[in-house]
Design an enzyme around this catalytic site. Structure first.
Site, PDB file in Angstrom:
ATOM      1  N   GLU A  32       3.282  -6.296   8.219  1.00 13.46           N
ATOM      2  CA  GLU A  32       1.996  -6.940   8.438  1.00 13.46           C
ATOM      3  C   GLU A  32       1.749  -7.218   9.921  1.00 13.46           C
ATOM      4  O   GLU A  32       0.605  -7.327  10.368  1.00 13.46           O
ATOM      5  CB  GLU A  32       1.880  -8.235   7.636  1.00 13.46           C
ATOM      6  N   HIS A  37       1.144  -9.580   2.842  1.00 12.89           N
ATOM      7  CA  HIS A  37       2.007 -10.714   3.168  1.00 12.89           C
ATOM      8  C   HIS A  37       2.834 -11.120   1.951  1.00 12.89           C
ATOM      9  O   HIS A  37       2.335 -11.075   0.831  1.00 12.89           O
ATOM     10  CB  HIS A  37       1.130 -11.894   3.611  1.00 12.89           C
TER      11      HIS A  37
END
Length: 487
Positions: free
Chosen positions: A475, A470
């Site tokens: 992600e 992140h």
């Protein structure tokens, strides 16, 4: 003393042929020769992947100044210098071709800059008049772009020609909806050309995941490409011609024969600054374009090299028919790469060449695994894909679909409407991830790593157990918890 001049004679100096030749010579100790009648490196290096990707890079700089201004940089947009870029491009291709030649030389491969044809199951005749014998012959001649069979098709260029344009056209019509058509639509649009694209199908990129290709089409339009689906070309003529006579006139490409057609097309394609072209479409519209690009398919380079006379079987489109070990109906003759029309990707041709050497020179029969091959389409945005599409998967078994689409941070901050997509196809029965589809900048880089996991048989729970990186776009691949639908 061997009864043959060589243990292996390779016809074709592209990625697959060069890899097979130098590995057979350098690692297996075989006596090897290779013939190439054009430039070493083949389609990928000279007129495909490499120059195309460099053009993609060039075209993507178009939005950099505007984005940089949004991030506080005081930059000003300048014009794109096509001659300067083309000069650098040609220098790079010359360098890469020399790398290929040097690799062959350092591996001990004899090279012939000549056209080769087969004159016997163990014999090759060169255009120089030389005749060479070999225990094994490997055909790796690749493929070529084709024009549609219609009058005046020679007025349009094909993908091989686009790298040699003297100048960029102001307006360009692209015919086709495959990855080559869509990639060049993005490239030329990014370089400042007014791009129109006709595709006869209901959606571009046939055979890929519907949701992913739908987003690509939407983003292409958002970037200014004038995309017309369900539309094809029905007539083409010089802009100043009598259009009422163009279809029935004496200039029919079908009537002039393939050789004459190719010769005329080659001459016309040398100069993009020739007169504009008038085009009529199936929707009734008529328009004049500076240039027309036919991206309507490729055929194998298998004709007129003696294959059929020896009993090598060819398919309907001219593809050489081979077994799982790349062997033809003639035991001494093998074929790899695009000329076999299996999976027409450079890394696949290289894998097939390696498997051929393992089978023939290491006595280790090695078939090529053509399943779960990751691939990238360098549209703008890119698409990366591996495994089954949603449509393919649901026809095989019950599946769950995990999917998300969003505006990525970098371009959202700059005020651009770009969207990306992350999608997983999951088997209900065993939870394996059957397919992964990414539409985003850098999708090709992402799909390479996703492909490893999927090839290893990773489940959705394996993805879920992986901690997200992140803040990144990727992600989302490991944070999607709830399926958006089942099928």
């Amino acid at each position: 003393m061997s009864e043959f001049d060589y243990d292996l004679f390779v016809i074709g100096g592209g990625s697959g042929g060069v890899r097979a030749a130098r590995v057979a010579a350098g690692e297996a100790g075989a006596k090897v020769a290779l013939a190439e009648d054009d430039r070493y490196g083949g389609t990928c290096v000279i007129r495909g992947c490499v120059p195309k990707k460099l053009m993609v890079f060039a075209s993507e700089y178009a939005g950099v100044v505007e984005d940089a201004q949004s991030y506080g940089w005081d930059l000003q947009q300048g014009p794109f210098d096509w001659p300067a870029f083309r000069g650098r491009l040609n220098d790079e291709l010359d360098r890469l071709e020399q790398v290929y030649r040097n690799l062959l030389k350092s591996s001990g491969v004899d090279t012939f800059d000549a056209r080769a044809s087969l004159s016997g199951p163990h014999e090759v005749t060169l255009s120089t008049g030389e005749i060479k014998s070999a225990k094994h012959i490997l055909v790796a001649t690749g493929g070529h772009p084709v024009r549609p069979e219609m009058p005046n098709a020679h007025l349009g260029i094909v993908s091989d020609d686009i790298f040699h344009l003297e100048s960029l056209p102001k307006s360009l019509l692209i015919i086709g909806g495959g990855y080559i058509a869509c990639e060049f639509a993005g490239i030329m649009n990014g370089l400042g050309v007014e791009v129109t694209q006709y595709y006869r199908g209901a959606q571009i990129l046939r055979g890929f995941d519907d949701e992913a290709r739908g987003l690509v089409a939407e983003q292409m339009r958002e970037k200014g490409i004038n995309l017309h689906l369900g539309t094809n070309i029905v007539d083409i003529a010089p802009a100043e011609a009598d259009h009422s006579m163009s279809r029935a006139g004496t200039g029919s490409d079908a009537a002039m024969g393939a050789a004459a057609q190719d010769q005329m097309a080659a001459q016309v394609s040398k100069d993009a600054a020739r007169g504009p072209v008038w085009v009529k479409a199936t929707n009734g519209s008529e328009k004049v374009f500076d240039l027309v690009l036919f991206a309507t398919g490729r055929n194998p380079n298998s004709r007129d090299i003696g294959l059929e006379e020896l009993g090598v079987k060819l398919g309907r489109r001219g593809q050489i028919e081979v077994d799982d070990y790349s062997q033809t109906a003639v035991p001494s003759i093998y074929a790899i790469g695009d000329v076999t029309d299996r999976v027409n990707l450079t890394p696949v041709a290289i894998r097939e060449g390696m498997a051929f050497v393992e089978t023939v020179f290491h006595a280790n029969p090695t078939p090529v695994d053509h399943s779960l091959i990751p691939s990238a389409i360098f549209t703008q945005p890119e698409m990366g894909t591996v495994g089954l599409s949603e449509e393919e998967a649901r026809d095989k078994e019950p599946v769950e679909i995990f999917c998300t689409s969003f505006r990525p941070m970098q371009t959202a901050f700059a005020g651009r409407p770009d969207r990306v997509l992350m999608k997983l196809i999951v088997s209900k029965a065993n939870r394996k991830v059957l397919g992964c589809h990414i539409v985003a900048p850098g999708a090709g880089e992402m799909i390479q790593l996703a492909g490893i996991a999927i090839k290893m048989g990773a489940t959705k729970e394996d993805f879920d157990r992986t901690v997200a990186v992140h803040p990144t776009m990727s992600e989302e691949i490991v944070t999607m918890r709830t399926p958006v639908r089942t099928a």
